[in-house]
Design an enzyme around this catalytic site. Structure first.
Site, PDB file in Angstrom:
ATOM      1  N   LYS A  13       0.830  -1.219   0.000  1.00 48.41           N
ATOM      2  CA  LYS A  13       0.000   0.000   0.000  1.00 48.41           C
ATOM      3  C   LYS A  13       0.859   1.262   0.000  1.00 48.41           C
ATOM      4  O   LYS A  13       0.601   2.190  -0.757  1.00 48.41           O
ATOM      5  CB  LYS A  13      -0.893   0.068   1.254  1.00 48.41           C
ATOM      6  CG  LYS A  13      -1.855  -1.069   1.435  1.00 48.41           C
ATOM      7  CD  LYS A  13      -2.721  -0.843   2.670  1.00 48.41           C
ATOM      8  CE  LYS A  13      -1.953  -0.829   3.975  1.00 48.41           C
ATOM      9  NZ  LYS A  13      -1.361  -2.133   4.339  1.00 48.41           N
ATOM     10  N   ARG A  87      -8.433   1.676   9.843  1.00 45.22           N
ATOM     11  CA  ARG A  87      -8.098   0.291  10.171  1.00 45.22           C
ATOM     12  C   ARG A  87      -9.170  -0.388  11.003  1.00 45.22           C
ATOM     13  O   ARG A  87      -9.064  -1.584  11.278  1.00 45.22           O
ATOM     14  CB  ARG A  87      -6.785   0.261  10.952  1.00 45.22           C
ATOM     15  CG  ARG A  87      -5.565  -0.193  10.150  1.00 45.22           C
ATOM     16  CD  ARG A  87      -4.380  -0.103  11.063  1.00 45.22           C
ATOM     17  NE  ARG A  87      -3.232  -0.862  10.692  1.00 45.22           N
ATOM     18  CZ  ARG A  87      -2.191  -0.377  10.021  1.00 45.22           C
ATOM     19  NH1 ARG A  87      -2.221   0.846   9.546  1.00 45.22           N
ATOM     20  NH2 ARG A  87      -1.142  -1.136   9.799  1.00 45.22           N
ATOM     21  N   ARG A 126      11.892  -6.560   5.122  1.00 47.62           N
ATOM     22  CA  ARG A 126      11.850  -5.105   5.179  1.00 47.62           C
ATOM     23  C   ARG A 126      12.707  -4.552   6.317  1.00 47.62           C
ATOM     24  O   ARG A 126      13.242  -3.463   6.230  1.00 47.62           O
ATOM     25  CB  ARG A 126      10.389  -4.700   5.419  1.00 47.62           C
ATOM     26  CG  ARG A 126       9.964  -3.423   4.814  1.00 47.62           C
ATOM     27  CD  ARG A 126       8.456  -3.347   4.701  1.00 47.62           C
ATOM     28  NE  ARG A 126       7.745  -3.454   5.961  1.00 47.62           N
ATOM     29  CZ  ARG A 126       6.457  -3.153   6.110  1.00 47.62           C
ATOM     30  NH1 ARG A 126       5.776  -2.725   5.082  1.00 47.62           N
ATOM     31  NH2 ARG A 126       5.860  -3.275   7.260  1.00 47.62           N
ATOM     32  N   ARG A 128      11.929  -3.533   9.386  1.00 45.71           N
ATOM     33  CA  ARG A 128      11.439  -2.505  10.297  1.00 45.71           C
ATOM     34  C   ARG A 128      11.389  -3.084  11.705  1.00 45.71           C
ATOM     35  O   ARG A 128      11.323  -4.301  11.870  1.00 45.71           O
ATOM     36  CB  ARG A 128      10.019  -2.100   9.851  1.00 45.71           C
ATOM     37  CG  ARG A 128       9.830  -0.626   9.672  1.00 45.71           C
ATOM     38  CD  ARG A 128       8.554  -0.336   8.924  1.00 45.71           C
ATOM     39  NE  ARG A 128       7.347  -0.761   9.614  1.00 45.71           N
ATOM     40  CZ  ARG A 128       6.131  -0.666   9.093  1.00 45.71           C
ATOM     41  NH1 ARG A 128       5.971  -0.178   7.887  1.00 45.71           N
ATOM     42  NH2 ARG A 128       5.083  -1.055   9.773  1.00 45.71           N
ATOM     43  N   ARG A 139       0.327  -9.002  13.444  1.00 49.12           N
ATOM     44  CA  ARG A 139      -0.261  -7.921  12.651  1.00 49.12           C
ATOM     45  C   ARG A 139      -1.187  -8.444  11.568  1.00 49.12           C
ATOM     46  O   ARG A 139      -2.181  -7.811  11.229  1.00 49.12           O
ATOM     47  CB  ARG A 139       0.843  -7.036  12.066  1.00 49.12           C
ATOM     48  CG  ARG A 139       1.275  -5.986  13.089  1.00 49.12           C
ATOM     49  CD  ARG A 139       2.639  -5.420  12.839  1.00 49.12           C
ATOM     50  NE  ARG A 139       2.775  -4.856  11.526  1.00 49.12           N
ATOM     51  CZ  ARG A 139       3.894  -4.950  10.789  1.00 49.12           C
ATOM     52  NH1 ARG A 139       4.932  -5.577  11.258  1.00 49.12           N
ATOM     53  NH2 ARG A 139       3.938  -4.400   9.617  1.00 49.12           N
TER      54      ARG A 139
HETATM   55  P1  AMP Z   1       1.794   0.640   9.037  1.00 46.41           P
HETATM   56  O1  AMP Z   1       3.007   1.414   8.638  1.00 46.41           O
HETATM   57  O2  AMP Z   1       0.560   1.101   8.353  1.00 46.41           O
HETATM   58  O3  AMP Z   1       1.992  -0.846   8.936  1.00 46.41           O
HETATM   59  O4  AMP Z   1       1.568   0.954  10.600  1.00 46.41           O
HETATM   60  C1  AMP Z   1       2.523   0.578  11.561  1.00 46.41           C
HETATM   61  C2  AMP Z   1       1.860   0.515  12.935  1.00 46.41           C
HETATM   62  O5  AMP Z   1       1.352   1.808  13.288  1.00 46.41           O
HETATM   63  C3  AMP Z   1       0.663  -0.409  13.037  1.00 46.41           C
HETATM   64  O6  AMP Z   1       1.029  -1.751  13.267  1.00 46.41           O
HETATM   65  C4  AMP Z   1      -0.094   0.209  14.216  1.00 46.41           C
HETATM   66  O7  AMP Z   1       0.505  -0.132  15.424  1.00 46.41           O
HETATM   67  C5  AMP Z   1       0.114   1.695  13.977  1.00 46.41           C
HETATM   68  N1  AMP Z   1      -0.957   2.275  13.114  1.00 46.41           N
HETATM   69  C6  AMP Z   1      -0.810   2.814  11.880  1.00 46.41           C
HETATM   70  N2  AMP Z   1      -1.985   3.240  11.384  1.00 46.41           N
HETATM   71  C7  AMP Z   1      -2.913   2.970  12.338  1.00 46.41           C
HETATM   72  C8  AMP Z   1      -4.319   3.138  12.424  1.00 46.41           C
HETATM   73  N3  AMP Z   1      -5.032   3.683  11.422  1.00 46.41           N
HETATM   74  N4  AMP Z   1      -4.936   2.736  13.571  1.00 46.41           N
HETATM   75  C9  AMP Z   1      -4.245   2.185  14.576  1.00 46.41           C
HETATM   76  N5  AMP Z   1      -2.926   1.975  14.551  1.00 46.41           N
HETATM   77  C10 AMP Z   1      -2.251   2.356  13.453  1.00 46.41           C
END
Ligand code: AMP
Length: 185
Positions: A13, A87, A126, A128, A139
């Site tokens: 994404k 989310r 990745r 991270r 996740r």
């Molecule tokens: P991402 O980079 O989108 O994979 O986000 C990394 C982490 O940030 C996720 O695993 C959550 O812990 C937190 N996070 C990001 N976006 C959201 C969201 N919309 N709602 C809740 N937690 C979020």
């Protein structure tokens, strides 16, 4: 155009949203990036969010909606792609309300798909902080339980377009651009 990219962690994404926004001059809104930036800068939000992110859990809906409200405030009428938000159903409903207050609405929700094995491989490659085998597994579960139901929510609104997220980056981007020809609906 105002779009949401939906899909499991690792489906691409962020990469695809970035490419599309660069091409169209739209704003890429990645809540994951906003949160990671807050963690790096050790802001109050960052301090609170760090543990949650490292566990692979979700930051609270109220916090996230506040963050998005702030982000939208600084935005003009131009397009955006949200990646990683919403989310949860509460976030999706909150987003609808925020946009409605601005006299706007989403033009489309692109759902990117790839097999679980491929997602896991990509995430583990990745590097991270939150990409350890255990967190990755968690996740994916969190995605299935909290976020996947949003597909139905947006299908009911007639907004969903499916995108095959397998293959190379350019190929996937081409699929997305073809879908958006004709208004994205
Ligand atoms: P991402 O980079 O989108 O994979 O986000 C990394 C982490 O940030 C996720 O695993 C959550 O812990 C937190 N996070 C990001 N976006 C959201 C969201 N919309 N709602 C809740 N937690 C979020």
């Amino acid at each position: 155009m105002k779009l949401v990219f939906l899909g499991a962690p690792g489906v691409g994404k962020g990469t695809q949203a970035e490419l599309l926004c660069r091409d169209r001059g739209w704003t890429h809104i990645s809540t994951g990036e906003i949160l990671r930036d807050a963690v790096t800068r050790k802001t109050p939000l960052g301090r609170r969010a760090q543990e949650v992110i490292d566990r692979g859990d979700l930051v609270g809906d109220e916090v996230m909606l506040g963050l998005i409200r702030e982000t939208l405030t600084g935005l003009g009428e131009d397009g955006f792609v949200m990646d990683g938000f919403p989310r949860t159903p509460a976030q999706a409903e909150g987003l609808d309300r925020l946009l409605e207050d601005r006299g706007e609405k989403l033009d489309g929700v692109l759902v990117l798909t790839a097999p679980d094995e491929e997602l896991t491989q990509r995430l583990l490659g990745r590097g991270r902080n939150d990409d350890t085998p255990e967190t990755v597994r968690h996740r994916l579960t969190v995605y299935r339980e909290n976020t996947a139901p949003l597909v139905t929510y947006y299908e009911d609104a007639g907004l969903v377009r499916w995108v095959d997220g397998t293959g190379d980056i350019g190929e996937i981007q081409d699929r997305i651009r073809i879908l958006l020809v004709g208004g994205g609906r």
